[in-house]
Design a protein around this motif. Structure first.
Motif, PDB file in Angstrom:
ATOM      1  N   THR A  68      23.204  -2.654  -1.397  1.00 26.69           N
ATOM      2  CA  THR A  68      23.316  -2.758  -2.847  1.00 26.69           C
ATOM      3  C   THR A  68      22.032  -3.343  -3.419  1.00 26.69           C
ATOM      4  OG1 THR A  68      25.702  -3.048  -2.677  1.00 26.69           O
ATOM      5  CG2 THR A  68      24.654  -3.792  -4.723  1.00 26.69           C
ATOM      6  N   GLY A  69      21.536  -2.702  -4.477  1.00 26.97           N
ATOM      7  CA  GLY A  69      20.299  -3.144  -5.121  1.00 26.97           C
ATOM      8  C   GLY A  69      19.126  -2.234  -4.840  1.00 26.97           C
ATOM      9  N   VAL A  70      19.270  -1.318  -3.880  1.00 23.99           N
ATOM     10  CA  VAL A  70      18.166  -0.418  -3.529  1.00 23.99           C
ATOM     11  C   VAL A  70      18.245   0.858  -4.360  1.00 23.99           C
ATOM     12  CG1 VAL A  70      17.122   0.985  -1.699  1.00 23.99           C
ATOM     13  CG2 VAL A  70      17.974  -1.323  -1.183  1.00 23.99           C
ATOM     14  N   ILE A  71      17.103   1.239  -4.912  1.00 26.76           N
ATOM     15  CA  ILE A  71      16.950   2.499  -5.636  1.00 26.76           C
ATOM     16  C   ILE A  71      15.777   3.243  -5.017  1.00 26.76           C
ATOM     17  CG2 ILE A  71      16.387   3.593  -7.841  1.00 26.76           C
ATOM     18  CD1 ILE A  71      17.573   1.068  -9.196  1.00 26.76           C
ATOM     19  N   TYR A 100      21.976 -10.615  -5.444  1.00 22.20           N
ATOM     20  CA  TYR A 100      21.302  -9.447  -4.891  1.00 22.20           C
ATOM     21  C   TYR A 100      20.072  -9.128  -5.731  1.00 22.20           C
ATOM     22  CZ  TYR A 100      25.427  -8.266  -2.042  1.00 22.20           C
ATOM     23  OH  TYR A 100      26.454  -8.265  -1.137  1.00 22.20           O
ATOM     24  N   LYS A 101      18.984  -8.828  -5.053  1.00 24.42           N
ATOM     25  CA  LYS A 101      17.743  -8.468  -5.743  1.00 24.42           C
ATOM     26  C   LYS A 101      17.543  -6.954  -5.679  1.00 24.42           C
ATOM     27  CE  LYS A 101      15.334 -12.739  -5.553  1.00 24.42           C
ATOM     28  NZ  LYS A 101      15.140 -13.088  -6.933  1.00 24.42           N
ATOM     29  N   LYS A 102      16.966  -6.407  -6.722  1.00 24.20           N
ATOM     30  CA  LYS A 102      16.701  -4.973  -6.796  1.00 24.20           C
ATOM     31  C   LYS A 102      15.416  -4.646  -6.041  1.00 24.20           C
ATOM     32  CE  LYS A 102      17.729  -2.806 -10.517  1.00 24.20           C
ATOM     33  NZ  LYS A 102      17.768  -2.260 -11.890  1.00 24.20           N
ATOM     34  N   THR A 103      15.472  -3.592  -5.260  1.00 23.57           N
ATOM     35  CA  THR A 103      14.310  -3.059  -4.557  1.00 23.57           C
ATOM     36  C   THR A 103      14.147  -1.617  -4.997  1.00 23.57           C
ATOM     37  OG1 THR A 103      14.678  -4.505  -2.652  1.00 23.57           O
ATOM     38  CG2 THR A 103      13.334  -2.536  -2.284  1.00 23.57           C
ATOM     39  N   ILE A 104      12.932  -1.258  -5.427  1.00 24.55           N
ATOM     40  CA  ILE A 104      12.691   0.095  -5.916  1.00 24.55           C
ATOM     41  C   ILE A 104      11.629   0.765  -5.046  1.00 24.55           C
ATOM     42  CG2 ILE A 104      11.940   1.509  -7.867  1.00 24.55           C
ATOM     43  CD1 ILE A 104      12.940  -0.792  -9.690  1.00 24.55           C
TER      44      ILE A 104
END
Length: 191
Positions: A68-71, A100-104
């Motif tokens: 969760t958080g990965v794009i 949760y941190k977002k990773t792009i």
């Protein structure tokens, strides 16, 4: 009849959105509320968590977990057994689902086998993460990074060839003939 293929051993939770012509292979688990674009290939033993977004034509090799958080934007390649994280300081006894941190991962980027991507980073367009690298900070578009921690050692073309710049700051991809220009610490594709 489904517009995508899934192996009989794959588990696809209700509410997962999967694009046309995508293939999901042996023992993979796709959770609810994730979005997988058209023409993706999800290898064997892959886990895709709730809320993950994969663009079109994403290739996920065997044994990858996408949390969760990965794009991942279109045309991303995730090499075998590479790893994403989504919490900076995990502890078993402490629940941090609200942290949760977002990773792009931007369009066309490649992440090599056994690489680790620490959460909260942006991997630029067409960047190339070498096998086994540990990415702890943002990666520039077209950058080639290797090592632990990952450090930039060069630039890559959209076709995955290392770029060599002349005295005018111009490089030509040997396969495509595309031209690139380096300006300061950034690389741009010339039209």
């Amino acid at each position: 009849m489904s517009e995508y293929y899934s192996h009989p051993t794959a588990i696809i939770d209700e509410g997962a959105q999967i694009g046309k012509n995508t293939k999901i292979w042996h023992f993979s688990h796709i959770m609810k509320n994730c979005i997988i674009g058209e023409n993706c290939n999800i290898g064997q033993n892959v886990f895709i968590a709730e809320g993950v977004i994969l663009g079109r034509n994403v290739k996920v090799q065997n044994n990858v977990s996408i949390y969760t958080g990965v794009i991942c934007e279109d045309d991303v390649f995730l090499g075998p057994s590479m790893v994403f994280t989504n919490v900076v300081n995990p502890r078993s006894a402490i629940v941090r689902k609200d942290q949760y941190k977002k990773t792009i991962v931007k369009k066309g980027a490649t992440i090599g086998a056994n690489a680790t991507i620490i959460c909260g980073v942006v991997i630029g367009e067409y960047a190339f993460i070498g096998a086994g690298a540990v990415v702890t900070k943002d990666v520039k578009p077209y950058a080639l990074v290797v090592g632990n921690p990952a450090r930039q050692v060069g630039w890559m073309s959209e076709y995955g060839h290392r770029l060599h710049f002349d005295s005018n700051g111009i490089a030509v991809c040997p396969e495509s003939g595309q031209k690139y220009k380096i300006v300061g610490e950034q690389v741009y594709k010339l039209e």
